[in-house]
Motif scaffolding. Sequence first.
Motif, PDB file in Angstrom:
ATOM      1  N   SER A 176      29.371  41.362  61.087  1.00  0.00           N
ATOM      2  CA  SER A 176      28.480  42.975  62.071  1.00  0.00           C
ATOM      3  C   SER A 176      27.450  43.184  61.661  1.00  0.00           C
ATOM      4  O   SER A 176      27.274  43.957  61.351  1.00  0.00           O
ATOM      5  CB  SER A 176      29.594  44.286  62.230  1.00  0.00           C
ATOM      6  OG  SER A 176      30.131  44.759  61.000  1.00  0.00           O
ATOM      7  N   ARG A 229      23.217  41.918  68.791  1.00  0.00           N
ATOM      8  CA  ARG A 229      24.238  41.306  68.560  1.00  0.00           C
ATOM      9  C   ARG A 229      25.198  41.566  68.240  1.00  0.00           C
ATOM     10  O   ARG A 229      26.489  41.757  69.059  1.00  0.00           O
ATOM     11  CB  ARG A 229      24.150  39.538  68.302  1.00  0.00           C
ATOM     12  CG  ARG A 229      23.130  39.105  68.824  1.00  0.00           C
ATOM     13  CD  ARG A 229      23.081  37.124  68.327  1.00  0.00           C
ATOM     14  NE  ARG A 229      22.870  37.482  66.951  1.00  0.00           N
ATOM     15  CZ  ARG A 229      21.723  37.181  66.402  1.00  0.00           C
ATOM     16  NH1 ARG A 229      20.068  37.527  67.316  1.00  0.00           N
ATOM     17  NH2 ARG A 229      20.707  37.225  65.333  1.00  0.00           N
ATOM     18  N   THR A 230      25.468  42.524  67.539  1.00  0.00           N
ATOM     19  CA  THR A 230      26.666  43.785  66.939  1.00  0.00           C
ATOM     20  C   THR A 230      27.214  44.272  67.672  1.00  0.00           C
ATOM     21  O   THR A 230      28.095  44.513  68.196  1.00  0.00           O
ATOM     22  CB  THR A 230      26.219  44.217  65.487  1.00  0.00           C
ATOM     23  OG1 THR A 230      26.161  42.683  64.504  1.00  0.00           O
ATOM     24  CG2 THR A 230      27.677  44.920  64.902  1.00  0.00           C
ATOM     25  N   GLU A 254      27.069  44.395  70.689  1.00  0.00           N
ATOM     26  CA  GLU A 254      27.314  43.114  72.060  1.00  0.00           C
ATOM     27  C   GLU A 254      29.323  43.003  71.591  1.00  0.00           C
ATOM     28  O   GLU A 254      29.935  42.945  72.723  1.00  0.00           O
ATOM     29  CB  GLU A 254      26.951  42.516  72.663  1.00  0.00           C
ATOM     30  CG  GLU A 254      25.292  42.217  72.914  1.00  0.00           C
ATOM     31  CD  GLU A 254      24.633  41.035  72.986  1.00  0.00           C
ATOM     32  OE1 GLU A 254      25.202  39.909  72.332  1.00  0.00           O
ATOM     33  OE2 GLU A 254      23.557  41.018  73.798  1.00  0.00           O
ATOM     34  N   GLU A 255      29.463  42.158  70.356  1.00  0.00           N
ATOM     35  CA  GLU A 255      30.225  41.896  69.702  1.00  0.00           C
ATOM     36  C   GLU A 255      31.289  43.127  69.636  1.00  0.00           C
ATOM     37  O   GLU A 255      32.854  42.724  69.743  1.00  0.00           O
ATOM     38  CB  GLU A 255      30.000  41.797  68.755  1.00  0.00           C
ATOM     39  CG  GLU A 255      29.796  39.896  68.303  1.00  0.00           C
ATOM     40  CD  GLU A 255      30.615  38.595  69.189  1.00  0.00           C
ATOM     41  OE1 GLU A 255      31.618  38.768  68.513  1.00  0.00           O
ATOM     42  OE2 GLU A 255      29.781  38.244  70.188  1.00  0.00           O
ATOM     43  N   GLU A 308      30.944  46.284  72.049  1.00  0.00           N
ATOM     44  CA  GLU A 308      31.773  46.240  73.758  1.00  0.00           C
ATOM     45  C   GLU A 308      32.572  45.679  74.097  1.00  0.00           C
ATOM     46  O   GLU A 308      33.321  45.321  74.752  1.00  0.00           O
ATOM     47  CB  GLU A 308      30.311  45.778  73.707  1.00  0.00           C
ATOM     48  CG  GLU A 308      30.132  47.173  73.841  1.00  0.00           C
ATOM     49  CD  GLU A 308      28.190  47.487  75.215  1.00  0.00           C
ATOM     50  OE1 GLU A 308      28.046  48.709  75.524  1.00  0.00           O
ATOM     51  OE2 GLU A 308      27.806  46.365  75.425  1.00  0.00           O
ATOM     52  N   ARG A 309      32.748  43.930  73.461  1.00  0.00           N
ATOM     53  CA  ARG A 309      33.402  42.880  74.128  1.00  0.00           C
ATOM     54  C   ARG A 309      34.789  42.886  73.868  1.00  0.00           C
ATOM     55  O   ARG A 309      35.797  42.657  74.398  1.00  0.00           O
ATOM     56  CB  ARG A 309      32.777  41.823  73.013  1.00  0.00           C
ATOM     57  CG  ARG A 309      33.163  40.520  73.777  1.00  0.00           C
ATOM     58  CD  ARG A 309      33.256  39.170  73.188  1.00  0.00           C
ATOM     59  NE  ARG A 309      32.728  38.681  72.350  1.00  0.00           N
ATOM     60  CZ  ARG A 309      34.209  37.970  71.362  1.00  0.00           C
ATOM     61  NH1 ARG A 309      35.197  37.647  72.477  1.00  0.00           N
ATOM     62  NH2 ARG A 309      34.357  37.399  70.030  1.00  0.00           N
ATOM     63  N   ARG A 310      34.618  43.199  72.197  1.00  0.00           N
ATOM     64  CA  ARG A 310      36.797  43.813  72.156  1.00  0.00           C
ATOM     65  C   ARG A 310      37.481  44.680  72.878  1.00  0.00           C
ATOM     66  O   ARG A 310      38.377  45.516  72.203  1.00  0.00           O
ATOM     67  CB  ARG A 310      35.985  43.941  69.997  1.00  0.00           C
ATOM     68  CG  ARG A 310      36.198  42.308  69.972  1.00  0.00           C
ATOM     69  CD  ARG A 310      35.755  42.907  68.011  1.00  0.00           C
ATOM     70  NE  ARG A 310      35.844  41.643  67.893  1.00  0.00           N
ATOM     71  CZ  ARG A 310      35.038  40.244  68.130  1.00  0.00           C
ATOM     72  NH1 ARG A 310      33.525  41.087  68.102  1.00  0.00           N
ATOM     73  NH2 ARG A 310      34.972  39.598  66.878  1.00  0.00           N
ATOM     74  N   ARG A 311      35.947  46.099  73.028  1.00  0.00           N
ATOM     75  CA  ARG A 311      36.461  47.585  74.254  1.00  0.00           C
ATOM     76  C   ARG A 311      37.200  47.990  73.756  1.00  0.00           C
ATOM     77  O   ARG A 311      38.741  48.533  73.794  1.00  0.00           O
ATOM     78  CB  ARG A 311      37.516  46.241  75.401  1.00  0.00           C
ATOM     79  CG  ARG A 311      36.607  46.225  76.347  1.00  0.00           C
ATOM     80  CD  ARG A 311      37.665  45.446  77.455  1.00  0.00           C
ATOM     81  NE  ARG A 311      36.612  44.566  78.375  1.00  0.00           N
ATOM     82  CZ  ARG A 311      35.863  44.821  79.333  1.00  0.00           C
ATOM     83  NH1 ARG A 311      35.399  46.566  79.520  1.00  0.00           N
ATOM     84  NH2 ARG A 311      35.272  44.457  79.826  1.00  0.00           N
ATOM     85  N   SER A 366      31.544  53.091  74.414  1.00  0.00           N
ATOM     86  CA  SER A 366      29.668  52.997  75.181  1.00  0.00           C
ATOM     87  C   SER A 366      29.058  54.242  75.575  1.00  0.00           C
ATOM     88  O   SER A 366      27.936  53.585  75.616  1.00  0.00           O
ATOM     89  CB  SER A 366      30.629  52.913  77.061  1.00  0.00           C
ATOM     90  OG  SER A 366      31.155  54.176  77.536  1.00  0.00           O
TER      91      SER A 366
END
Length: 284
Positions: free
Chosen positions: A140, A189-190, A192-193, A195-198, A214
């Motif tokens: 991260s 980008r971190t 985004e990473e 958020e991608r893991r919810r 969020s």
Amino acid sequence: MHEPIDLHHQTERIIGAYLVETDDGPAIHDCGPSTCIDALKAGLAERGLELADVRHLLLSHIHLDHAGAAGTLVREHPGLQVHVSEIGAPHIVDPSKLEASARRLYADSFDLLFGELAPVPEENVNVVGDRVLGLECFPSPGHASHHVCYLHSDGTLYTGDAAGVRIVPTRIVLPASPPPDIDVEGWFRTFEEIERRRPERLAVTHFGVADSPSEHLSLAREELAKWSEWAEQGLDEGEWIEAARGRLRDVAPDEGDTWERAAPLWQSYAGMRRYWEKRREREA
């Protein structure tokens, strides 16, 4: 398990260590500096534990407010296993360069803020992979190139400084940016990473649990964009700090001193300025 142990670093709600249940027993996420060991032990005692009951330290990165006590704790509890990124590992085994750099930055304040910086024996150091004791672990970068986050199966993401500084529930996130290796693009980008893991919640070292990831990440993006923009525009230190303080005053008018202890703005100005100087050199 979700609420932080307040390490009372200078005052309340500056640094929080988290007690984490793993596949191999209790762990602490980000132990703080040696000056906070007594507060850490008191927090463990409130939860019915002693230091000897803790089996692991999960380090987000090696900055002293997060990891400075690791060597001192291992000396007292030799069975304690320390988990850290590959880049960070050599610097907790031999912290001499880390200490020299921090002493240049903090000067006479170093000992008061951080205390002893003891080495961690190599046999106690574990380089993290994709899984650590049942938690997902992932790089991260942004705040620091060697930063990692840990995601628990219960939905808690232990963020370190990857999601910024937020004294919950105040609705602002400061992207603490000390030199030397801030990476603004990497930081976005971190986000985004993450958020991608919810994740269901963010356990933030400075300070508290954010139950709406969020919303938190939206606030972090907004402030990171502003801070970077001001540095790109060439604001001097006084102008940059006043701009950052102005936004902080809008949402936390009586808490500025606490926030600036958690995320000193003069450090973030220096980090952002260095980032843009290095970027312009690469692009020249």
